[in-house]
Design a protein around this motif. Structure first.
Motif, mmCIF file in Angstrom:
data_model
loop_
_atom_site.group_PDB
_atom_site.id
_atom_site.type_symbol
_atom_site.label_atom_id
_atom_site.label_comp_id
_atom_site.label_asym_id
_atom_site.label_seq_id
_atom_site.Cartn_x
_atom_site.Cartn_y
_atom_site.Cartn_z
ATOM 1 N N GLN A 197 21.484 -8.487 -21.673
ATOM 2 C CA GLN A 197 20.684 -9.436 -20.900
ATOM 3 C C GLN A 197 19.578 -8.720 -20.133
ATOM 4 O OE1 GLN A 197 21.199 -12.668 -21.345
ATOM 5 N NE2 GLN A 197 19.389 -13.123 -20.122
ATOM 6 N N LEU A 198 19.864 -7.524 -19.603
ATOM 7 C CA LEU A 198 18.832 -6.736 -18.922
ATOM 8 C C LEU A 198 17.739 -6.313 -19.904
ATOM 9 C CD1 LEU A 198 20.990 -4.448 -16.597
ATOM 10 C CD2 LEU A 198 19.428 -6.268 -15.862
ATOM 11 N N TYR A 199 18.156 -5.940 -21.100
ATOM 12 C CA TYR A 199 17.205 -5.556 -22.150
ATOM 13 C C TYR A 199 16.308 -6.743 -22.515
ATOM 14 C CZ TYR A 199 15.572 -3.575 -26.615
ATOM 15 O OH TYR A 199 14.801 -3.104 -27.653
ATOM 16 N N TYR A 200 16.932 -7.899 -22.692
ATOM 17 C CA TYR A 200 16.195 -9.131 -23.004
ATOM 18 C C TYR A 200 15.198 -9.449 -21.890
ATOM 19 C CZ TYR A 200 15.459 -14.220 -23.052
ATOM 20 O OH TYR A 200 14.894 -15.469 -23.012
ATOM 21 N N THR A 201 15.621 -9.292 -20.647
ATOM 22 C CA THR A 201 14.758 -9.612 -19.508
ATOM 23 C C THR A 201 13.528 -8.728 -19.468
ATOM 24 O OG1 THR A 201 16.670 -10.340 -18.210
ATOM 25 C CG2 THR A 201 14.669 -9.802 -16.993
ATOM 26 N N GLU A 202 13.713 -7.424 -19.727
ATOM 27 C CA GLU A 202 12.546 -6.534 -19.712
ATOM 28 C C GLU A 202 11.598 -6.849 -20.868
ATOM 29 O OE1 GLU A 202 11.521 -1.765 -19.794
ATOM 30 O OE2 GLU A 202 13.220 -2.492 -18.615
ATOM 31 N N LEU A 203 12.158 -7.153 -22.040
ATOM 32 C CA LEU A 203 11.313 -7.533 -23.169
ATOM 33 C C LEU A 203 10.522 -8.810 -22.866
ATOM 34 C CD1 LEU A 203 13.232 -6.933 -26.529
ATOM 35 C CD2 LEU A 203 11.202 -5.771 -25.681
ATOM 36 N N ILE A 215 20.815 2.324 -23.459
ATOM 37 C CA ILE A 215 19.390 2.392 -23.773
ATOM 38 C C ILE A 215 18.509 2.446 -22.529
ATOM 39 C CG2 ILE A 215 19.504 1.257 -26.008
ATOM 40 C CD1 ILE A 215 18.971 -1.362 -24.523
ATOM 41 N N PHE A 216 19.129 2.386 -21.348
ATOM 42 C CA PHE A 216 18.361 2.386 -20.110
ATOM 43 C C PHE A 216 18.327 3.770 -19.480
ATOM 44 C CE2 PHE A 216 18.971 -2.133 -20.500
ATOM 45 C CZ PHE A 216 17.853 -2.678 -19.881
ATOM 46 N N GLY A 217 17.284 3.999 -18.702
ATOM 47 C CA GLY A 217 17.173 5.234 -17.945
ATOM 48 C C GLY A 217 16.625 4.945 -16.569
ATOM 49 N N LEU A 218 16.766 5.897 -15.676
ATOM 50 C CA LEU A 218 16.190 5.784 -14.341
ATOM 51 C C LEU A 218 14.801 6.402 -14.364
ATOM 52 C CD1 LEU A 218 19.274 6.845 -12.187
ATOM 53 C CD2 LEU A 218 18.484 4.517 -12.686
ATOM 54 N N ALA A 219 13.837 5.751 -13.721
ATOM 55 C CA ALA A 219 12.462 6.233 -13.756
ATOM 56 C C ALA A 219 11.829 6.168 -12.371
ATOM 57 C CB ALA A 219 11.631 5.405 -14.745
ATOM 58 N N VAL A 220 10.835 7.017 -12.160
ATOM 59 C CA VAL A 220 10.016 6.976 -10.949
ATOM 60 C C VAL A 220 8.564 6.793 -11.370
ATOM 61 C CG1 VAL A 220 11.560 8.404 -9.557
ATOM 62 C CG2 VAL A 220 9.799 9.496 -10.964
ATOM 63 N N ILE A 227 12.486 4.763 -3.993
ATOM 64 C CA ILE A 227 12.495 3.769 -5.076
ATOM 65 C C ILE A 227 12.692 4.411 -6.447
ATOM 66 C CG2 ILE A 227 11.244 1.873 -6.159
ATOM 67 C CD1 ILE A 227 12.031 1.443 -3.237
ATOM 68 N N VAL A 228 13.648 3.866 -7.182
ATOM 69 C CA VAL A 228 13.910 4.267 -8.570
ATOM 70 C C VAL A 228 13.994 2.999 -9.405
ATOM 71 C CG1 VAL A 228 15.583 5.325 -10.131
ATOM 72 C CG2 VAL A 228 15.118 6.378 -7.925
ATOM 73 N N PHE A 229 13.507 3.057 -10.626
ATOM 74 C CA PHE A 229 13.487 1.895 -11.510
ATOM 75 C C PHE A 229 14.490 2.064 -12.644
ATOM 76 C CE2 PHE A 229 9.411 2.395 -9.539
ATOM 77 C CZ PHE A 229 9.013 1.117 -9.194
ATOM 78 N N LEU A 230 15.233 1.015 -12.926
ATOM 79 C CA LEU A 230 16.087 0.990 -14.119
ATOM 80 C C LEU A 230 15.276 0.324 -15.226
ATOM 81 C CD1 LEU A 230 18.963 1.569 -15.256
ATOM 82 C CD2 LEU A 230 19.471 -0.836 -14.795
ATOM 83 N N ARG A 231 14.911 1.116 -16.241
ATOM 84 C CA ARG A 231 14.036 0.609 -17.295
ATOM 85 C C ARG A 231 14.571 0.994 -18.673
ATOM 86 N NH1 ARG A 231 9.335 -1.407 -15.953
ATOM 87 N NH2 ARG A 231 8.477 -1.014 -18.016
ATOM 88 N N VAL A 232 14.117 0.261 -19.676
ATOM 89 C CA VAL A 232 14.496 0.589 -21.057
ATOM 90 C C VAL A 232 13.862 1.929 -21.431
ATOM 91 C CG1 VAL A 232 14.285 -0.062 -23.477
ATOM 92 C CG2 VAL A 232 14.718 -1.814 -21.757
ATOM 93 N N CYS A 250 16.972 2.981 -3.526
ATOM 94 C CA CYS A 250 16.914 1.575 -3.951
ATOM 95 C C CYS A 250 16.558 1.533 -5.431
ATOM 96 C CB CYS A 250 15.869 0.819 -3.127
ATOM 97 S SG CYS A 250 15.687 -0.918 -3.571
ATOM 98 N N ILE A 251 17.419 0.938 -6.245
ATOM 99 C CA ILE A 251 17.204 0.869 -7.699
ATOM 100 C C ILE A 251 16.761 -0.536 -8.084
ATOM 101 C CG2 ILE A 251 18.208 1.257 -9.975
ATOM 102 C CD1 ILE A 251 20.139 2.496 -7.005
ATOM 103 N N LEU A 252 15.573 -0.661 -8.626
ATOM 104 C CA LEU A 252 15.026 -1.960 -9.019
ATOM 105 C C LEU A 252 15.377 -2.259 -10.473
ATOM 106 C CD1 LEU A 252 11.518 -1.781 -7.350
ATOM 107 C CD2 LEU A 252 13.665 -2.598 -6.413
ATOM 108 N N LEU A 253 15.958 -3.419 -10.719
ATOM 109 C CA LEU A 253 16.380 -3.827 -12.054
ATOM 110 C C LEU A 253 15.286 -4.637 -12.740
ATOM 111 C CD1 LEU A 253 20.045 -4.946 -11.242
ATOM 112 C CD2 LEU A 253 19.167 -2.653 -11.719
ATOM 113 N N PRO A 254 15.327 -4.772 -14.059
ATOM 114 C CA PRO A 254 14.319 -5.565 -14.777
ATOM 115 C C PRO A 254 14.257 -7.023 -14.333
ATOM 116 C CG PRO A 254 15.522 -4.174 -16.308
ATOM 117 C CD PRO A 254 16.229 -4.067 -14.992
ATOM 118 N N ASN A 255 15.387 -7.571 -13.850
ATOM 119 C CA ASN A 255 15.395 -8.972 -13.407
ATOM 120 C C ASN A 255 14.939 -9.134 -11.964
ATOM 121 O OD1 ASN A 255 17.547 -7.904 -12.018
ATOM 122 N ND2 ASN A 255 19.111 -9.058 -13.127
#
Length: 435
Positions: free
Chosen positions: A107-113, A47-52, A85-90, A10-15
């Motif tokens: 838009q994903l970048y803007y949302t995380e900021l 600019i995004f990467g997958l993180a745990v 669980i994996v996170f999509l993060r800047v 399951c990949i969680l997005l910034p939004n």
């Protein structure tokens, strides 16, 4: 039998939306990223990467490694019904939002900021938060409609919730009524700015926030320290090193990439050596584990390389923006000069009329408002030698506020980020030299 060889990720997005994918038990992180690209309909996340989550902080996945390296024995014992669980993060912040060509990625970048701004503790930058709130409102609401009447003006001020645009400490300091009263005026000043332009403006302004576009890693000053008091922050142009004192971050070192000679780790020991001209001692800290050290170094290496790769594009975009600003200034100047000539002609005509009017016992007054004018580095070198394996206990305090994932309980019941990490029996010390 085939089902046992499958795993659900399951990949969680910034939004706060999520994507799901199913991979084989021997899958590597790259396969998950490929699934994310396909589902989002983009060719590159850039600019995004997958993180745990490991020891209460985010670690970006090495796309070449198997997922079992990050989820440990539970990965092999689990079934397809249990999501990991994996996170999509800047992973790499940018100096200018125009570097992000895809509108979806932007838009994903803007949302995380946006979320980082709400969690920011930069209390000495209060004015900047009002600018950011105005830009965010313009990006999300568009032009603020003008209304007449006290009651309508009161209703107009309540079209947003301060909690959605300001950090909690600022709301407490100023009060909700103060923010509701003054923020609309700043929002109104942006009338005519398109939503996409406002988004780019927000991204640029957020770059000036001290704890905004930065990825933090907690470290200890010595092996026996019970709690990590040092935070190493990876930013666009280098590294910031903070010490946490009574809950507040005190900046110890602000090192640009050109000021750093090398990073080295051996087991948990992590060293930062500045160039000789700065006359700084070698900075020695301790990470949670050798696993953390390796991933922090890789993030630093990749961030430095990304900075080198994009600096020409950033310079070019800045030149275009400067030219546009100059053109706007010149147009304003020309318009103002034409207006000045007109006023001079009018003044001469007025002077003559005034003389005639004075003779006739009358007087004429003329006035006109005046307009305002608006105005490192070569490639990284990696060298190698041996180090110990040591895994510490988790910290109590999150970095980059992973507490935000508490809402996951509503999505799934089992979060598989707490499994043991499997390491090779021997590792190697790695040095990154920045020239």
């Amino acid at each position: 039998m085939r089902t046992k060889q499958k795993r659900r990720v399951c990949i969680l997005l910034p939004n706060k939306q999520h994507l799901d994918c199913t991979v084989t038990v021997k899958a590597r992180a790259q396969e998950v990223l490929n699934s994310v690209l396909k589902q989002l309909g983009v060719s590159d996340l850039f600019i995004f990467g997958l993180a745990v989550l490991r020891d209460n902080e985010y670690l970006f996945l090495d796309l070449g490694l198997k997922l079992s390296k990050y989820f440990g024995k539970r990965w092999n014992r689990s079934s397809i019904t249990v999501p990991f669980i994996v996170f999509l993060r800047v992973q790499y912040y940018v100096e200018n939002g125009q570097l992000i060509l895809s509108s979806k990625v932007q838009q994903l970048y803007y949302t995380e900021l946006r979320q980082k701004v709400l969690r920011s503790q930069s209390r000495q930058q209060e004015a900047l938060f009002f600018q950011l709130a105005a830009s965010a409102l313009q990006a999300e609401v568009g032009d603020l409609e003008q209304r007449d009447g006290n009651q309508e003006e009161k209703e107009e001020r309540c079209y947003f919730l301060p909690e959605d645009y300001f950090p909690s400490w600022l709301i407490k300091r100023r009060g909700r009524d103060y923010l509701l009263q003054h923020c609309p005026a700043l929002h109104s000043d942006l009338r005519g700015v398109t939503r996409s332009q406002a988004t780019l403006q927000f991204i640029k302004e957020a770059g000036g926030l001290q704890d905004g576009p930065v990825t933090f890693y907690r470290m200890r000053q010595n092996k026996r320290e019970q709690r990590s008091s040092i935070l190493l922050g990876v930013v666009v142009k280098g590294v910031h090193i903070y010490e946490e004192v009574e809950g507040k971050l005190c900046l110890l070192y602000d090192l640009a990439w050109t000021n750093i000679d090398r990073f080295t780790f051996q087991g948990r020991r992590f060293e930062v050596a500045a160039v000789g001209s700065l006359c700084l001692p070698e900075l020695v800290f301790y990470t949670h584990s050798a696993f953390h050290s390796k991933h922090v170094l890789r993030h630093l290496t990749d961030s430095h390389r990304r900075h080198i790769d994009t600096r020409d594009a950033v310079s070019y975009i800045q030149q275009l923006e400067d030219m546009e600003a100059s053109r706007f200034y010149n147009e304003a100047y020309i318009c103002d000069t034409a207006g000045l000539r007109q006023r001079l002609q009018t003044d001469n005509l007025t002077s003559s009329m005034s003389d005639c009017s004075a003779a006739a016992g009358t007087s004429t007054a003329w006035s006109k408002e005046e307009e305002d004018e608006e105005a490192e580095e070569d490639e990284d070198v990696l060298t190698v030698a041996e180090f110990e394996l040591c895994v510490d206990e988790p910290e109590d305090v999150f970095v980059d506020d992973p507490a935000e994932v508490s809402w996951l309980a509503e999505l799934i019941r089992v979060v598989s980020v707490d499994g043991a990490v499997v390491f090779p029996s021997s590792w190697e010390a790695i040095t990154m030299e920045v020239k």
